[in-house]
Design an enzyme around this catalytic site. Structure first.
Site, PDB file in Angstrom:
ATOM      1  N   ARG A  16       0.829  -1.204   0.000  1.00 32.76           N
ATOM      2  CA  ARG A  16       0.000   0.000   0.000  1.00 32.76           C
ATOM      3  C   ARG A  16       0.862   1.251   0.000  1.00 32.76           C
ATOM      4  O   ARG A  16       2.042   1.243   0.345  1.00 32.76           O
ATOM      5  CB  ARG A  16      -0.934   0.010   1.202  1.00 32.76           C
ATOM      6  CG  ARG A  16      -0.213   0.153   2.552  1.00 32.76           C
ATOM      7  CD  ARG A  16      -0.207   1.580   3.069  1.00 32.76           C
ATOM      8  NE  ARG A  16       0.553   1.721   4.308  1.00 32.76           N
ATOM      9  CZ  ARG A  16       1.779   2.210   4.369  1.00 32.76           C
ATOM     10  NH1 ARG A  16       2.404   2.551   3.264  1.00 32.76           N
ATOM     11  NH2 ARG A  16       2.406   2.340   5.529  1.00 32.76           N
ATOM     12  N   GLU A  64      -0.467  10.024   8.334  1.00 35.12           N
ATOM     13  CA  GLU A  64       0.750   9.336   8.743  1.00 35.12           C
ATOM     14  C   GLU A  64       0.862   9.227  10.267  1.00 35.12           C
ATOM     15  O   GLU A  64       0.732  10.219  10.986  1.00 35.12           O
ATOM     16  CB  GLU A  64       1.986  10.077   8.209  1.00 35.12           C
ATOM     17  CG  GLU A  64       2.103  10.062   6.692  1.00 35.12           C
ATOM     18  CD  GLU A  64       2.344   8.674   6.134  1.00 35.12           C
ATOM     19  OE1 GLU A  64       2.645   7.752   6.914  1.00 35.12           O
ATOM     20  OE2 GLU A  64       2.239   8.514   4.911  1.00 35.12           O
ATOM     21  N   HIS A  65       1.110   8.017  10.746  1.00 36.43           N
ATOM     22  CA  HIS A  65       1.378   7.758  12.158  1.00 36.43           C
ATOM     23  C   HIS A  65       0.220   8.200  13.060  1.00 36.43           C
ATOM     24  O   HIS A  65       0.445   8.728  14.156  1.00 36.43           O
ATOM     25  CB  HIS A  65       2.674   8.445  12.592  1.00 36.43           C
ATOM     26  CG  HIS A  65       3.893   7.797  12.017  1.00 36.43           C
ATOM     27  ND1 HIS A  65       4.502   6.715  12.603  1.00 36.43           N
ATOM     28  CD2 HIS A  65       4.607   8.070  10.900  1.00 36.43           C
ATOM     29  CE1 HIS A  65       5.546   6.354  11.870  1.00 36.43           C
ATOM     30  NE2 HIS A  65       5.624   7.156  10.828  1.00 36.43           N
ATOM     31  N   ASP A 117      -2.855   5.990  12.862  1.00 33.56           N
ATOM     32  CA  ASP A 117      -3.751   4.840  12.992  1.00 33.56           C
ATOM     33  C   ASP A 117      -3.627   4.209  14.368  1.00 33.56           C
ATOM     34  O   ASP A 117      -4.627   3.810  14.976  1.00 33.56           O
ATOM     35  CB  ASP A 117      -3.505   3.807  11.886  1.00 33.56           C
ATOM     36  CG  ASP A 117      -2.073   3.310  11.805  1.00 33.56           C
ATOM     37  OD1 ASP A 117      -1.154   4.018  12.279  1.00 33.56           O
ATOM     38  OD2 ASP A 117      -1.849   2.216  11.247  1.00 33.56           O
ATOM     39  N   GLY A 127      11.244  -2.875   3.263  1.00 32.68           N
ATOM     40  CA  GLY A 127      11.683  -1.710   4.021  1.00 32.68           C
ATOM     41  C   GLY A 127      11.528  -0.395   3.302  1.00 32.68           C
ATOM     42  O   GLY A 127      12.182   0.588   3.649  1.00 32.68           O
ATOM     43  N   GLY A 155       8.622   1.351   2.990  1.00 29.62           N
ATOM     44  CA  GLY A 155       7.454   2.105   3.408  1.00 29.62           C
ATOM     45  C   GLY A 155       6.198   1.733   2.657  1.00 29.62           C
ATOM     46  O   GLY A 155       5.213   2.477   2.683  1.00 29.62           O
ATOM     47  N   SER A 211       4.692  -1.322   3.101  1.00 26.54           N
ATOM     48  CA  SER A 211       4.039  -2.361   3.898  1.00 26.54           C
ATOM     49  C   SER A 211       4.237  -3.767   3.346  1.00 26.54           C
ATOM     50  O   SER A 211       3.295  -4.548   3.212  1.00 26.54           O
ATOM     51  CB  SER A 211       2.545  -2.063   4.050  1.00 26.54           C
ATOM     52  OG  SER A 211       2.357  -0.917   4.828  1.00 26.54           O
ATOM     53  N   ASP A 245      -2.168  -0.729   7.581  1.00 25.37           N
ATOM     54  CA  ASP A 245      -1.523  -1.534   6.550  1.00 25.37           C
ATOM     55  C   ASP A 245      -2.321  -2.805   6.257  1.00 25.37           C
ATOM     56  O   ASP A 245      -2.548  -3.175   5.104  1.00 25.37           O
ATOM     57  CB  ASP A 245      -0.107  -1.909   6.977  1.00 25.37           C
ATOM     58  CG  ASP A 245       0.756  -0.688   7.235  1.00 25.37           C
ATOM     59  OD1 ASP A 245       0.350   0.425   6.853  1.00 25.37           O
ATOM     60  OD2 ASP A 245       1.835  -0.855   7.830  1.00 25.37           O
TER      61      ASP A 245
END
Length: 444
Positions: free
Chosen positions: A56, A62-63, A65, A163, A165, A167, A212
């Site tokens: 996704r 961002e940050h 959830d 890695g 970003g 997911s 995610d």
């Protein structure tokens, strides 16, 4: 439109149902044939089924959830596919291999859902074990008989960059969970799988939210999704047809699980500490603040009540009043909460690991980012349904994304290169450029 809470995980009988016709189908056909042949070579028989889950990209949100707030991601074409079949000989074991065997070595585990994920040994197959544990934890919660342990052969093929970003971890956890559940002749709704996939991935050691997993399970072609939580729900967000999202990989890797105590989980803990301090400052009894407050959404109501008494509806007013910008040290927070942090957090090993590694906490900055970002998500969704021209809608979406990037950089201290969308001539290009190197977070 919200997804039906009881909508089941779909079952397809042809690749064309997933990939359509043309070059994408040809590419997929070659990939699945290679996957099948490697499975046969490894295990001596063809797989019983294949399970797929996409990666996704998050457009905005961002940050937040893991703080209980809505986010707005969409799935991408890159995915993880798990070929799986039951083992019929020998003791019940889980044999897990990867198409890219040079980088990801094959692993063996006992077919025991009670086994713990070895957080000190960050092997890629731990994510499969997360999915395995999640299936059995979910079945147990529903009171379904588990029966005897069943051995499984699995072969994983992932195209989501590791890695980056995007997911990749959620893609393997979700595809593994679907593969395992289906091989056991069990089925669940999309909402159920998204819920337990989020929970079980935490066995890896990251205090992640559910974005995610939710988008990997609940995505639909041609739309982004507004993801709400408690319970997880997904609603379609139709983007302007003249806009395009260009997703580019900077090749910078974020090893989230391996650096959880100093990066990703550190931010989660800072948010919880900010929420508890706000709760006390706004009059909540100490014991309630220490035991019942876990996220900033838990104290938003108190913040808004304070703001309304001062002519505003923004919870940031309380943040500006009660949380100072200078970093807090452990002793200062303990003085406010009148308890040792290690005592308050004693039931969370991952949080204790953060407290052992950190000496200072930026509560003001983290809380301000979360509250302003939560508003931007709904402003973004609102902009997509306005009757303005697509040019104006694209401009507004770009401005919100720029504000999100600035907040991530300055308040949440995620490392990325900023891109100004405002200066993009959308009226000429007809593009909303979303360059993913802006969204790579080495700090989590």
């Amino acid at each position: 439109m919200a997804d039906n809470m009881e909508e089941r995980i779909p079952v397809f009988t042809s690749l064309a149902e997933i990939y359509g016709e043309g070059p994408l189908l040809d590419e997929a056909s070659r990939r699945y044939e290679n996957l099948k042949q490697q499975f046969v070579k490894l295990y001596g028989r063809e797989p019983e089924l294949y399970a797929r889950a996409p990666g996704r990209v998050n457009l905005i949100g961002e940050h937040i959830d893991y703080e209980g707030y809505s986010v707005l991601p969409m799935a991408i074409r890159q995915d993880t596919v798990v070929a799986i079949g039951k083992r019929e000989q020998g003791p019940p074991m889980l044999h897990i291999a990867n198409v890219d065997s040079s980088e990801f070595q094959a692993c063996k585990f006992p077919a025991d859902p009670s086994q713990e994920v070895d957080r000190g040994n960050h092997v890629w197959a731990n994510y499969f074990i997360c999915g395995y544990k999640g299936v059995f934890e979910h079945l147990a919660s529903k009171g379904e008989p588990l029966g005897a342990s069943v051995g499984l052969n699995a072969l994983v093929d992932g195209t989501v960059p590791i890695g980056a970003g995007l997911s990749s971890s959620a893609a393997i956890v979700c595809s593994s969970a679907i593969a395992i559940m289906t091989s056991l002749d069990k089925s669940s709704s999309k909402q159920e799988v998204a819920e337990f996939s989020c929970t079980c991935e935490r066995h890896i050691g990251t205090q992640s939210g559910g974005m995610d997993q939710a988008i990997s399970i609940m995505a639909a072609p041609g739309v982004a999704k507004l993801i709400d939580f408690s319970p997880i729900r997904a609603s379609d967000v139709v983007l302007p047809t003249t806009g395009s999202f260009v997703v580019a990989n900077s090749l910078t890797e974020s090893k989230k699980a391996e650096t959880a105590s100093t990066n990703y989980n550190n931010r989660v803990v800072e948010c919880r500490l900010a929420a508890m301090v706000l709760a006390v400052k706004l009059g909540m009894p100490l014991e309630e603040a220490r035991t019942s407050v876990n996220t900033l959404s838990d104290v938003e109501g108190l913040c808004v009540k304070y703001a309304s008494a001062h002519g505003s509806s923004s919870p940031v007013i309380a943040v500006e009043k009660f949380l100072h910008e200078a970093p807090y040290n452990t002793e200062e927070i303990e003085d406010i909460l009148q308890e040792k942090l290690t005592t308050i957090m004693n039931k969370s090993p991952t949080t204790l690991a953060v407290l052992a590694a950190a000496t200072h906490f930026k509560l003001h900055q983290r809380a301000k980012h979360v509250y302003t970002e939560a508003k931007r998500v709904h402003d973004f969704r609102g902009a997509t349904v306005q009757s303005d021209s697509e040019e104006l809608v694209l401009k507004r979406l770009g401005e919100l994304m720029n504000d999100s990037h600035a907040s991530c950089s300055l308040l949440y201290e995620c490392r990325f290169v900023s891109l100004s969308f405002y200066n993009v001539e959308v009226s000429v290009l007809g593009l909303l450029l979303y360059i993913f190197f802006c969204k790579v977070f080495p700090n989590g």
